[in-house]
Design a protein around this motif. Sequence first.
Motif, PDB file in Angstrom:
ATOM      1  N   ARG A   1       0.816  -1.267  -0.045  1.00 19.89           N
ATOM      2  CA  ARG A   1       0.114   0.097   0.053  1.00 19.89           C
ATOM      3  C   ARG A   1       0.627   1.208   0.024  1.00 19.89           C
ATOM      4  O   ARG A   1       2.017   1.298   0.500  1.00 19.89           O
ATOM      5  N   ALA A   2       0.396   2.228  -0.652  1.00 17.72           N
ATOM      6  CA  ALA A   2       1.116   3.589  -0.593  1.00 17.72           C
ATOM      7  C   ALA A   2       1.364   4.093   0.780  1.00 17.72           C
ATOM      8  O   ALA A   2       0.830   4.059   1.799  1.00 17.72           O
ATOM      9  N   VAL A   3       2.643   5.005   0.633  1.00 16.27           N
ATOM     10  CA  VAL A   3       3.038   5.512   2.128  1.00 16.27           C
ATOM     11  C   VAL A   3       2.184   6.304   2.562  1.00 16.27           C
ATOM     12  O   VAL A   3       1.890   6.727   3.671  1.00 16.27           O
ATOM     13  N   GLU A   4       1.379   7.209   1.791  1.00 21.82           N
ATOM     14  CA  GLU A   4       0.282   8.300   2.311  1.00 21.82           C
ATOM     15  C   GLU A   4      -0.941   7.866   1.812  1.00 21.82           C
ATOM     16  O   GLU A   4      -1.574   8.071   0.540  1.00 21.82           O
ATOM     17  N   PRO A   5      -1.849   7.098   2.442  1.00 23.71           N
ATOM     18  CA  PRO A   5      -3.015   6.853   1.969  1.00 23.71           C
ATOM     19  C   PRO A   5      -4.363   7.812   2.058  1.00 23.71           C
ATOM     20  O   PRO A   5      -5.175   7.513   2.858  1.00 23.71           O
ATOM     21  N   ASP A   6      -3.719   8.904   1.487  1.00 28.60           N
ATOM     22  CA  ASP A   6      -4.873   9.985   1.095  1.00 28.60           C
ATOM     23  C   ASP A   6      -4.813  10.451  -0.243  1.00 28.60           C
ATOM     24  O   ASP A   6      -4.047  10.246  -1.149  1.00 28.60           O
ATOM     25  N   PRO A   7      -6.012  10.757  -0.658  1.00 27.93           N
ATOM     26  CA  PRO A   7      -6.422  11.215  -2.043  1.00 27.93           C
ATOM     27  C   PRO A   7      -5.255  12.377  -2.381  1.00 27.93           C
ATOM     28  O   PRO A   7      -4.981  13.467  -1.889  1.00 27.93           O
ATOM     29  N   LEU A   8      -4.619  12.126  -3.647  1.00 27.07           N
ATOM     30  CA  LEU A   8      -3.582  13.223  -4.248  1.00 27.07           C
ATOM     31  C   LEU A   8      -4.171  13.658  -5.687  1.00 27.07           C
ATOM     32  O   LEU A   8      -4.266  14.611  -5.669  1.00 27.07           O
ATOM     33  N   VAL A   9      -4.636  12.920  -6.496  1.00 22.58           N
ATOM     34  CA  VAL A   9      -5.112  13.161  -7.675  1.00 22.58           C
ATOM     35  C   VAL A   9      -6.602  12.330  -7.844  1.00 22.58           C
ATOM     36  O   VAL A   9      -6.474  11.371  -7.876  1.00 22.58           O
ATOM     37  N   THR A  10      -7.509  13.017  -8.563  1.00 28.04           N
ATOM     38  CA  THR A  10      -8.726  12.430  -8.921  1.00 28.04           C
ATOM     39  C   THR A  10      -8.833  12.700 -10.520  1.00 28.04           C
ATOM     40  O   THR A  10      -8.696  13.672 -11.026  1.00 28.04           O
ATOM     41  N   VAL A  11      -9.392  11.502 -11.121  1.00 22.39           N
ATOM     42  CA  VAL A  11      -9.600  11.461 -12.488  1.00 22.39           C
ATOM     43  C   VAL A  11     -10.806  11.975 -12.868  1.00 22.39           C
ATOM     44  O   VAL A  11     -11.868  11.312 -12.441  1.00 22.39           O
ATOM     45  N   LEU A  12     -11.163  12.849 -13.368  1.00 18.00           N
ATOM     46  CA  LEU A  12     -12.399  13.665 -13.737  1.00 18.00           C
ATOM     47  C   LEU A  12     -12.815  13.305 -15.081  1.00 18.00           C
ATOM     48  O   LEU A  12     -14.122  13.068 -15.435  1.00 18.00           O
ATOM     49  N   GLU A  13     -11.821  13.017 -16.040  1.00 21.94           N
ATOM     50  CA  GLU A  13     -12.326  12.790 -17.721  1.00 21.94           C
ATOM     51  C   GLU A  13     -11.099  12.048 -18.181  1.00 21.94           C
ATOM     52  O   GLU A  13      -9.711  12.442 -17.773  1.00 21.94           O
ATOM     53  N   VAL A  14     -11.173  10.980 -18.908  1.00 21.98           N
ATOM     54  CA  VAL A  14     -10.034  10.409 -19.473  1.00 21.98           C
ATOM     55  C   VAL A  14     -10.720   9.452 -20.740  1.00 21.98           C
ATOM     56  O   VAL A  14     -11.770   9.097 -20.678  1.00 21.98           O
ATOM     57  N   TRP A  15      -9.916   9.480 -21.871  1.00 22.61           N
ATOM     58  CA  TRP A  15     -10.237   8.787 -22.898  1.00 22.61           C
ATOM     59  C   TRP A  15     -10.474   7.147 -22.554  1.00 22.61           C
ATOM     60  O   TRP A  15      -9.524   6.817 -22.014  1.00 22.61           O
ATOM     61  N   PRO A  16     -11.715   6.509 -22.944  1.00 22.67           N
ATOM     62  CA  PRO A  16     -11.785   5.424 -22.423  1.00 22.67           C
ATOM     63  C   PRO A  16     -11.037   4.336 -22.941  1.00 22.67           C
ATOM     64  O   PRO A  16     -10.648   4.399 -24.408  1.00 22.67           O
TER      65      PRO A  16
END
Length: 563
Positions: A255-270
């Motif tokens: 698991r990542a060392v900082e278990p907090d949100p850093l980046v959220t994907v809002l839109e991405v090409w499927p």
Amino acid sequence: MHLETVGPGASYLVFDDQPSPELSRRIGAVAEALRSALPRGAFDVVPGYQDILVEGRTALSRARLLALAQEALDAPAACRMPRAFEIPVAYGAKADAAALADRLGMAWADIAALHAAGKYTVAYVGFTPGFPYLHGLDQRLRTPRRDRPRPDVPAGAVAMAGAQAGIYPHAGPGGWWVLGTTPFPLFMPERAEPTVLRAGDEVRFVAVEEGRGAPATLDQPVYPGGTDLPHVAGVPARERPAGADRLVEPDRADRAVEPDPLVTVLEVWPGSASLQGRPRVGVGHYGLAEAGALDQRLLLALHLAVGAPLEQASIEFPVPHATLRAERATLAAFGGAATAAIHGRELAPGVPFEWRAGEELTLRPAAAGKRQRAGVPILSVAGGLAPLGGHAGHPLLAEGGSTDVRGRVGGFGRWLRPGDVLTRAARPAPPAARAPGAALGHYPVELGLHLYPGAHGGAAGFARLLSRTFVVGERSRMGVRLEPLGGGDALDLGVTGAEASRGMPLGTVQLPPDGRPLVLLADRGRTGGYPVLGAVARRDLAGLAQARAGTVVTFRGPRERGA
């Protein structure tokens, strides 16, 4: 036994016997001994019908490899009792029924009956995650592979080609002929040993109606004749790795060392973007892809610029159409054929920037020029990226985080989707001042690829390949198809038919019957049977992977630049 080399990084240990269940058991034992003797994570050891591919990122002398193989042959054979499996098949479901009936000159019902009557033995697992190659196909059913791979082979497809039989665990392209489908589970990424079948296992196909024949479960044995052993998808409990009968919990060690949100994907090409880092070495015998960023030079430059450890992942965007939001401030950088902007302010490629909490970053395609920018952009952040909650798949398989979509291992185990949340993977390293400009994905519109000779075509065929000019056609993370420049004649080197399947090194140039070469990349099938003309030098693969359709490609001998 003798040795064949394909460039400096790959060698085949070739056995001089004809393919048989007995030879496959011997090859499997030698391959297992080699994996134990070689440094973990440095080599892939991939069995074939008559050979073993040993492919590494570090040097291994011919003498050392032959000595290790001989030691394995001389050692007392480890006795693994063959296991027996019944596999339900809905013959005719999504099958190539009409084409096979025409090719074989037989009624479809007779083809299905002949296939179901066979007794099969697993030779090895390869191509894609969990794909079993099987001995035992009736000679009356033997027919060459397709001239061109079918793009839509369904998951669970029971298929055959040449003298081989097998099962496709996942949907995707394939050159074999489909007889029907099965729900039988072949690959379980939550297990340390994810493949259900292994060399020497015995298989019998049982005809069922479509939609019938449920896959095996924890309490549903699949051995014929009954047994009181508890099973996980047909694997006896006493032969399972410790912990293989449970899912990996979210608080696992990777698991990542900082278990907090850093980046959220809002839109991405499927179906395009994914977490990718370094190649994953040592999992080829499961059929897992090595994965990793297609342009390792670009990845390295960006990781150095922002202070991301080299073993962590960034986001690769084959189609640069995405919007992402920073949930916390972080240092970031991008490179490749994209324009990146925050609130309309365009960012410079390769130059680290402070991505503040709440800011939305947009990626869009960049215009091409005489020196085209790379076709596959990458976005890196300090410390690297991981899914919130840890990478998909067993930690031993998911190490590093590079995503294998077919194997459902690493990253999210799939392409990125809107709503996905990422966190920092590790503590940031000290960043460099900026990424070197030469490593930001700039490649010429004409590529000269240095090529090592392969096993087929001979010296005359190799020389003819070097004399031809191609353009980039279809391309994906699996590989690049080359078309004759100006729509000329397909390549004919006098190589006919297909070969017994064997491991496929990175950069392999295959020649399907349609005469249009395929250069295999990070997500290639780990084994294949089309003739091999050579292997492209690894340092040239980034430019090919990044090339747009229509890019002019020629081949050069390996000595022209000291490759």
